[in-house]
Enzyme design. Sequence first.
Site, PDB file in Angstrom:
ATOM      1  N   TRP A  99     -59.515 -11.639  48.822  1.00 38.86           N
ATOM      2  CA  TRP A  99     -59.593 -12.531  50.285  1.00 38.86           C
ATOM      3  C   TRP A  99     -60.668 -12.467  50.910  1.00 38.86           C
ATOM      4  O   TRP A  99     -61.211 -13.107  51.435  1.00 38.86           O
ATOM      5  CB  TRP A  99     -58.192 -12.348  50.994  1.00 38.86           C
ATOM      6  CG  TRP A  99     -56.993 -12.793  50.125  1.00 38.86           C
ATOM      7  CD1 TRP A  99     -55.929 -11.762  49.814  1.00 38.86           C
ATOM      8  CD2 TRP A  99     -56.594 -13.844  49.601  1.00 38.86           C
ATOM      9  NE1 TRP A  99     -55.222 -12.429  49.134  1.00 38.86           N
ATOM     10  CE2 TRP A  99     -55.439 -13.797  48.967  1.00 38.86           C
ATOM     11  CE3 TRP A  99     -57.194 -15.133  49.620  1.00 38.86           C
ATOM     12  CZ2 TRP A  99     -54.839 -14.725  48.220  1.00 38.86           C
ATOM     13  CZ3 TRP A  99     -56.417 -16.067  48.897  1.00 38.86           C
ATOM     14  CH2 TRP A  99     -55.371 -16.079  48.217  1.00 38.86           C
ATOM     15  N   ASP A 166     -58.683 -10.921  59.452  1.00 37.35           N
ATOM     16  CA  ASP A 166     -57.748 -11.643  58.550  1.00 37.35           C
ATOM     17  C   ASP A 166     -56.297 -10.724  58.606  1.00 37.35           C
ATOM     18  O   ASP A 166     -56.639  -9.614  57.550  1.00 37.35           O
ATOM     19  CB  ASP A 166     -58.197 -11.898  57.295  1.00 37.35           C
ATOM     20  CG  ASP A 166     -56.930 -12.615  56.168  1.00 37.35           C
ATOM     21  OD1 ASP A 166     -55.974 -12.776  56.666  1.00 37.35           O
ATOM     22  OD2 ASP A 166     -57.535 -12.968  55.271  1.00 37.35           O
ATOM     23  N   LYS A 190     -46.563 -14.395  54.552  1.00 37.67           N
ATOM     24  CA  LYS A 190     -46.386 -12.924  54.295  1.00 37.67           C
ATOM     25  C   LYS A 190     -45.495 -12.425  55.165  1.00 37.67           C
ATOM     26  O   LYS A 190     -44.282 -12.005  54.763  1.00 37.67           O
ATOM     27  CB  LYS A 190     -47.667 -12.269  54.243  1.00 37.67           C
ATOM     28  CG  LYS A 190     -48.767 -12.791  53.565  1.00 37.67           C
ATOM     29  CD  LYS A 190     -48.650 -13.257  52.238  1.00 37.67           C
ATOM     30  CE  LYS A 190     -49.669 -13.843  51.231  1.00 37.67           C
ATOM     31  NZ  LYS A 190     -51.058 -14.247  51.709  1.00 37.67           N
TER      32      LYS A 190
HETATM   33  C1  LIG Z   1     -52.253 -14.769  51.104  1.00 35.39           C
HETATM   34  C2  LIG Z   1     -53.609 -14.190  52.035  1.00 35.39           C
HETATM   35  C3  LIG Z   1     -54.494 -15.443  52.014  1.00 35.39           C
HETATM   36  C4  LIG Z   1     -54.413 -16.835  51.624  1.00 35.39           C
HETATM   37  O1  LIG Z   1     -53.473 -17.331  52.273  1.00 35.39           O
HETATM   38  P1  LIG Z   1     -53.390 -19.117  52.407  1.00 35.39           P
HETATM   39  O2  LIG Z   1     -52.531 -19.270  53.438  1.00 35.39           O
HETATM   40  O3  LIG Z   1     -52.907 -19.057  50.770  1.00 35.39           O
HETATM   41  O4  LIG Z   1     -54.669 -19.913  52.347  1.00 35.39           O
HETATM   42  C5  LIG Z   1     -55.788 -14.894  52.918  1.00 35.39           C
HETATM   43  N1  LIG Z   1     -55.704 -13.592  53.162  1.00 35.39           N
HETATM   44  C6  LIG Z   1     -54.861 -12.699  52.940  1.00 35.39           C
HETATM   45  C7  LIG Z   1     -55.149 -11.248  53.409  1.00 35.39           C
HETATM   46  C8  LIG Z   1     -53.628 -12.841  52.221  1.00 35.39           C
HETATM   47  O5  LIG Z   1     -52.822 -12.127  51.888  1.00 35.39           O
END
Ligand SMILES: *Cc1c(COP(=O)(O)O)cnc(C)c1O
Length: 355
Positions: A99, A166, A190
Amino acid sequence: MQKHNFSAGPSILPRVAIEATAQAVLDFNDSGLSIMEVSHRGKDFDAVMNQAQALVKEILSVPDGYSVIFLGGGASMQFCMVPFNLLEKKAAYLNTGTWASKAMKEAKGFGETVEVASSKDANFSYIPKNYTVPPDADYFHITTNNTIFGTELKEDLKTEITLVADMSSDIFSRPVDVSRYGLIYAGAQKNLSCAGVTVVIVQNDILGKVSRHIPSMLDYRTHIDNGSMYNTPPVLPIYTALQTLKWVKANDGTAGMQKRNQAKATRLYDEIDRNKLFKGTAAKEDRSIMNVCFVMADDYRDLEDEFLKFAQSRGMVGIKGHRSVGGFRASIYNAMPIESVQALVDCMKEFETKQ
Ligand SMILES: *Cc1c(COP(=O)(O)O)cnc(C)c1O
């Protein structure tokens, strides 16, 4: 059979959040209408939006001068929205996984992008330390929890420049000092809600400093000025998010979550370290309390499929590891009860005695 949902995302949610959402889908606030059928500008949904924003602020003790907004497009949309709004000349990125790499890739289209450190040399099994962030960068981007590789940055870094994080897979899992960050974003699926909404917490005065034109929908200020109602927001995921936030608050907030999460993670890592069949893949000091990655120990590699089938027969769901690590990954987000973690541990123990 009872299922134990270890999926990495979309993933387990508090049962009360699912039940309240199911009810609102059938009949929202005794209106005789589904939440999917009513105006997002009506007073009932307006209250949902306001409460959700207020609870994010309360639970994370968001200081004055920050805004909380709910956006569509997933966390991946933030990979480009962040540089669009913040990158004038140079941005710094810590590369700790898939990511983080994707976020960095998007920034490259907007200006000079510096990778300050990377753990790619060891398949992202650790968090790099001892690196220097260029003092003239517009911001420094980190990924606090690496969902795929099971590593986590557990402290709030102190940086001179704007820190962007993030937190998609560990938001609300522990107390965070929001004042250390200029911007935090998290896709909901998540630890917060179903897929479809992303929460962004942004310090207002870092915005408006880039010289490029920003399309309205991609400009954070548009959504701040319009209370996340510039266009139709993802109403259902926001409703579910509100229910999860109420549950987090009722369970002693982020301090309560951290305590539960640490107990769960310790229980599982202790078994991985004790059981001769398994071994963890992440550096011990960087082990995530959200995503626990492990593989068969070298002498037992051929048992991987067998263990997976055995675990599935005991109700374990979603423990197959991501293809870039292999083996197994047990995601033990906030909503995962310790009883489910114990069920997995019991499964590992029983499988060991069968060998
Ligand atoms: C799942 C995830 C993403 C991507 O998320 P989307 O909503 O599918 O774009 C980005 N960063 C992290 C750390 C993730 O766990």
